[in-house]
Design a protein around this motif. Structure first.
Motif, mmCIF file in Angstrom:
data_model
loop_
_atom_site.group_PDB
_atom_site.id
_atom_site.type_symbol
_atom_site.label_atom_id
_atom_site.label_comp_id
_atom_site.label_asym_id
_atom_site.label_seq_id
_atom_site.Cartn_x
_atom_site.Cartn_y
_atom_site.Cartn_z
ATOM 1 N N ALA A 19 0.836 -1.209 0.000
ATOM 2 C CA ALA A 19 0.000 0.000 0.000
ATOM 3 C C ALA A 19 0.869 1.256 0.000
ATOM 4 O O ALA A 19 0.487 2.276 -0.569
ATOM 5 C CB ALA A 19 -0.926 -0.001 1.210
ATOM 6 N N LEU A 20 2.030 1.179 0.620
ATOM 7 C CA LEU A 20 2.931 2.340 0.667
ATOM 8 C C LEU A 20 3.394 2.735 -0.727
ATOM 9 O O LEU A 20 3.428 3.906 -1.072
ATOM 10 C CB LEU A 20 4.135 2.047 1.556
ATOM 11 N N VAL A 21 3.758 1.779 -1.554
ATOM 12 C CA VAL A 21 4.278 2.083 -2.888
ATOM 13 C C VAL A 21 3.175 2.178 -3.942
ATOM 14 O O VAL A 21 3.457 2.527 -5.078
ATOM 15 C CB VAL A 21 5.356 1.064 -3.331
ATOM 16 N N ASN A 22 1.927 1.887 -3.572
ATOM 17 C CA ASN A 22 0.804 2.012 -4.492
ATOM 18 C C ASN A 22 0.429 3.490 -4.604
ATOM 19 O O ASN A 22 -0.049 4.080 -3.645
ATOM 20 C CB ASN A 22 -0.388 1.207 -3.980
ATOM 21 N N PRO A 23 0.610 4.110 -5.768
ATOM 22 C CA PRO A 23 0.357 5.543 -5.891
ATOM 23 C C PRO A 23 -1.118 5.915 -5.794
ATOM 24 O O PRO A 23 -1.453 7.074 -5.607
ATOM 25 C CB PRO A 23 0.927 5.892 -7.270
ATOM 26 N N PHE A 24 -2.014 4.954 -5.888
ATOM 27 C CA PHE A 24 -3.444 5.231 -5.815
ATOM 28 C C PHE A 24 -4.011 5.035 -4.418
ATOM 29 O O PHE A 24 -5.183 5.289 -4.181
ATOM 30 C CB PHE A 24 -4.201 4.375 -6.834
ATOM 31 N N ALA A 25 -3.196 4.601 -3.475
ATOM 32 C CA ALA A 25 -3.609 4.471 -2.078
ATOM 33 C C ALA A 25 -3.187 5.730 -1.322
ATOM 34 O O ALA A 25 -2.015 6.107 -1.347
ATOM 35 C CB ALA A 25 -2.975 3.226 -1.457
ATOM 36 N N ASP A 26 -4.149 6.383 -0.683
ATOM 37 C CA ASP A 26 -3.860 7.624 0.038
ATOM 38 C C ASP A 26 -3.367 7.379 1.458
ATOM 39 O O ASP A 26 -2.790 8.270 2.071
ATOM 40 C CB ASP A 26 -5.099 8.507 0.111
ATOM 41 N N SER A 27 -3.622 6.186 1.987
ATOM 42 C CA SER A 27 -3.246 5.904 3.375
ATOM 43 C C SER A 27 -2.609 4.528 3.477
ATOM 44 O O SER A 27 -2.682 3.715 2.550
ATOM 45 C CB SER A 27 -4.474 5.997 4.280
ATOM 46 N N LEU A 57 8.416 11.264 0.757
ATOM 47 C CA LEU A 57 8.236 10.036 -0.013
ATOM 48 C C LEU A 57 8.292 10.368 -1.500
ATOM 49 O O LEU A 57 7.919 11.474 -1.908
ATOM 50 C CB LEU A 57 6.889 9.397 0.312
ATOM 51 N N PRO A 58 8.756 9.438 -2.331
ATOM 52 C CA PRO A 58 8.826 9.698 -3.778
ATOM 53 C C PRO A 58 7.445 10.018 -4.351
ATOM 54 O O PRO A 58 6.434 9.475 -3.902
ATOM 55 C CB PRO A 58 9.358 8.388 -4.359
ATOM 56 N N GLU A 59 7.414 10.886 -5.323
ATOM 57 C CA GLU A 59 6.164 11.285 -5.970
ATOM 58 C C GLU A 59 5.444 10.084 -6.575
ATOM 59 O O GLU A 59 4.216 10.008 -6.536
ATOM 60 C CB GLU A 59 6.454 12.326 -7.057
ATOM 61 N N CYS A 60 6.182 9.110 -7.088
ATOM 62 C CA CYS A 60 5.567 7.944 -7.704
ATOM 63 C C CYS A 60 4.893 7.034 -6.670
ATOM 64 O O CYS A 60 4.154 6.126 -7.037
ATOM 65 C CB CYS A 60 6.574 7.159 -8.545
ATOM 66 N N TRP A 61 5.123 7.242 -5.388
ATOM 67 C CA TRP A 61 4.433 6.505 -4.319
ATOM 68 C C TRP A 61 3.173 7.234 -3.870
ATOM 69 O O TRP A 61 2.299 6.656 -3.265
ATOM 70 C CB TRP A 61 5.327 6.336 -3.097
ATOM 71 N N GLY A 64 -0.715 8.870 -8.376
ATOM 72 C CA GLY A 64 -0.892 7.914 -9.461
ATOM 73 C C GLY A 64 -0.761 8.530 -10.849
ATOM 74 O O GLY A 64 -0.572 7.837 -11.836
ATOM 75 N N HIS A 65 -0.849 9.839 -10.938
ATOM 76 C CA HIS A 65 -0.770 10.540 -12.221
ATOM 77 C C HIS A 65 0.486 11.396 -12.297
ATOM 78 O O HIS A 65 0.506 12.429 -12.954
ATOM 79 C CB HIS A 65 -2.014 11.409 -12.405
ATOM 80 N N TYR A 66 1.551 10.947 -11.654
ATOM 81 C CA TYR A 66 2.783 11.757 -11.588
ATOM 82 C C TYR A 66 3.437 11.963 -12.943
ATOM 83 O O TYR A 66 4.128 12.949 -13.150
ATOM 84 C CB TYR A 66 3.793 11.150 -10.606
ATOM 85 N N ARG A 67 3.214 11.079 -13.881
ATOM 86 C CA ARG A 67 3.822 11.239 -15.207
ATOM 87 C C ARG A 67 3.092 12.267 -16.053
ATOM 88 O O ARG A 67 3.646 12.775 -17.012
ATOM 89 C CB ARG A 67 3.842 9.904 -15.949
ATOM 90 N N GLN A 68 1.859 12.562 -15.711
ATOM 91 C CA GLN A 68 1.066 13.507 -16.492
ATOM 92 C C GLN A 68 1.291 14.950 -16.083
ATOM 93 O O GLN A 68 0.891 15.852 -16.769
ATOM 94 C CB GLN A 68 -0.424 13.166 -16.365
ATOM 95 N N SER A 69 1.908 15.170 -14.935
ATOM 96 C CA SER A 69 2.106 16.553 -14.491
ATOM 97 C C SER A 69 3.482 17.074 -14.802
ATOM 98 O O SER A 69 4.333 16.490 -15.292
ATOM 99 C CB SER A 69 1.839 16.682 -13.009
#
Length: 69
Positions: A19-27, A57-61, A64-69
């Motif tokens: 869950a920590l490395v899942n970019p779509f999980a907020d907690s 924490l890394p933006e990719c963690w 979930g849309h870090y590549r689009q910004s």
């Protein structure tokens, strides 16, 4: 994995690294590492967590849309 809670400054152990490395999980489920008796695990938002060195924490963690910004 140990991280630091920015609100309390205490170390927390991450119970679910997936869950920590899942970019779509907020907690993520953590257990605070303070005191003699460890408290029950609780949910903490990723925005309140940093590495023990203070680095965020890394933006990719976190996004979930870090590549689009």
């Amino acid at each position: 994995m140990l991280l630091r809670d920015t609100q309390s400054g205490d170390l927390v152990e991450v119970m679910d690294t997936t869950a920590l490395v899942n970019p779509f999980a907020d907690s993520v489920m953590v257990q605070f590492q303070c005191g003699e008796d460890l408290p029950d695990p609780e949910i903490c938002t990723k925005s309140n967590l940093v590495f023990p060195s203070g680095e965020t924490l890394p933006e990719c963690w976190r996004n979930g849309h870090y590549r689009q910004s």
